[in-house]
Design a protein around this motif. Structure first.
Motif, PDB file in Angstrom:
ATOM      1  N   GLU A   1       2.025  18.732 -17.041  1.00  0.00           N
ATOM      2  CA  GLU A   1       2.926  17.594 -17.165  1.00  0.00           C
ATOM      3  C   GLU A   1       2.281  16.508 -18.026  1.00  0.00           C
ATOM      4  N   ALA A   2       3.032  16.003 -18.992  1.00  0.00           N
ATOM      5  CA  ALA A   2       2.526  14.938 -19.861  1.00  0.00           C
ATOM      6  C   ALA A   2       2.808  13.599 -19.175  1.00  0.00           C
ATOM      7  N   LYS A   3       1.874  13.153 -18.380  1.00  0.00           N
ATOM      8  CA  LYS A   3       2.051  11.942 -17.588  1.00  0.00           C
ATOM      9  C   LYS A   3       1.829  10.682 -18.422  1.00  0.00           C
ATOM     10  N   GLU A   4       2.658   9.672 -18.150  1.00  0.00           N
ATOM     11  CA  GLU A   4       2.512   8.357 -18.766  1.00  0.00           C
ATOM     12  C   GLU A   4       2.400   8.445 -20.284  1.00  0.00           C
TER      13      GLU A   4
ATOM     14  N   ASN B   1      11.686  16.899 -19.247  1.00  0.00           N
ATOM     15  CA  ASN B   1      10.272  17.120 -18.938  1.00  0.00           C
ATOM     16  C   ASN B   1       9.470  17.216 -20.229  1.00  0.00           C
ATOM     17  N   ALA B   2       8.307  16.568 -20.249  1.00  0.00           N
ATOM     18  CA  ALA B   2       7.380  16.674 -21.378  1.00  0.00           C
ATOM     19  C   ALA B   2       6.113  17.371 -20.903  1.00  0.00           C
ATOM     20  N   LEU B   3       5.636  18.333 -21.695  1.00  0.00           N
ATOM     21  CA  LEU B   3       4.434  19.068 -21.337  1.00  0.00           C
ATOM     22  C   LEU B   3       3.419  19.005 -22.478  1.00  0.00           C
TER      23      LEU B   3
ATOM     24  N   MET C   1       3.757  16.944 -32.764  1.00  0.00           N
ATOM     25  CA  MET C   1       5.088  16.466 -32.380  1.00  0.00           C
ATOM     26  C   MET C   1       5.929  17.609 -31.834  1.00  0.00           C
ATOM     27  N   ALA C   2       6.673  17.295 -30.766  1.00  0.00           N
ATOM     28  CA  ALA C   2       7.644  18.235 -30.203  1.00  0.00           C
ATOM     29  C   ALA C   2       9.028  17.604 -30.268  1.00  0.00           C
ATOM     30  N   THR C   3      10.025  18.378 -30.627  1.00  0.00           N
ATOM     31  CA  THR C   3      11.399  17.893 -30.682  1.00  0.00           C
ATOM     32  C   THR C   3      12.312  18.802 -29.860  1.00  0.00           C
TER      33      THR C   3
ATOM     34  N   SER D   1       5.526  20.206 -25.804  1.00  0.00           N
ATOM     35  CA  SER D   1       6.934  20.595 -25.725  1.00  0.00           C
ATOM     36  C   SER D   1       7.763  19.608 -24.907  1.00  0.00           C
ATOM     37  N   VAL D   2       9.064  19.700 -25.109  1.00  0.00           N
ATOM     38  CA  VAL D   2      10.045  18.905 -24.354  1.00  0.00           C
ATOM     39  C   VAL D   2      11.108  19.871 -23.857  1.00  0.00           C
TER      40      VAL D   2
END
Length: 241
Positions: A172-175, A165-167, A233-235, A147-148
């Motif tokens: 947390e979706a790091k790097e 934020n991206a998860l 994919m998240a939008t 998700s975003v």
């Protein structure tokens, strides 16, 4: 005749082994960033290439993409499943807010067919602020695997920094590479920090699309067909004033 047949077979073969981007495009939600208690809020779901303003007519969505799930989560965590109706270029649904705070609209669909060696998993979300309360304005309200989210979506303004934020799997979706697409089709790829965050300052007003795609190396079988990877994919759409 044989030459034409061979070309057709070759093209079909290439399509089946190609990157899912050929099939996938993007599936996204559009709605106003603010709503009003007691007034119906329109939710639209589109499929196509956002950067090219290329919207696929709803009658031509591939496989079983039209069977997506659409749920709205209230500030107090109440979940309501929405029923979407097909229009010419989108699917449309409505919900009526009954409390102050931030509502989260969540779309998810795993495509029935495996393309090449990939299983395709679409995710999208939107947030709607009702009143002045910040209750519910959190990334964790979205339970999708990818998700975003942005707390700034209701106040997004031109030339003002927006934090996103991206998860992934609730963390947390790091790097990770996150793509931002401007209203005129201009694109920028950003890398999230160790908190899964990116930020950008929109140059132009209008709708911006944030996309986060991740390919998981995982073999399995889906509806009787084997796959080697899961493309997710998240939008998330941000309307900039």
């Amino acid at each position: 005749m044989k030459s034409k047949t061979l070309k057709s077979i070759t093209f079909l073969f290439l399509m089946l082994i190609a990157s899912p981007a050929i099939f996938a495009h993007a599936l996204w939600i559009e709605t106003k960033a603010t709503g009003t208690k007691g007034k119906a809020q329109e939710i639209s779901v589109f499929f196509g290439e956002f950067s090219d303003n290329d919207i696929t007519p709803s009658a031509k969505w591939f496989s079983d993409l039209k069977d997506f799930s659409l749920v709205v989560i209230s500030p107090s965590k109440k979940e309501t499943k929405l029923t979407a109706t097909a229009l010419e270029n989108k699917y449309q649904a409505f919900f009526t807010p009954d409390e102050d705070g931030v509502y989260t609209v969540v779309m998810h669909h795993t495509v029935k067919d495996v393309y090449g060696t990939m299983k395709l998993d679409y995710n999208s979300s939107a947030t709607v602020l009702v009143g002045n309360a910040a209750k519910g304005n959190e990334a964790a309200a979205n339970s999708n695997i990818i998700s975003v989210f942005s707390k700034d979506v209701a106040t997004a303004k031109q030339k003002t920094k927006i934090n996103v934020n991206a998860l992934y799997e609730g963390k947390e979706a790091k790097e990770q590479k996150i793509k931002v697409i401007a209203p005129n089709g201009w694109e920028k790829e950003l890398w999230s920090n160790d908190k899964g965050e990116i930020s950008f300052s929109p140059i132009w007003p209008g709708n911006y699309m944030v996309e986060f795609a991740y390919t998981e190396k995982a073999a399995g079988e889906h509806n009787g067909k084997k796959y080697d990877e899961i493309w997710k994919m998240a939008t998330y759409l941000i309307s900039v004033k």
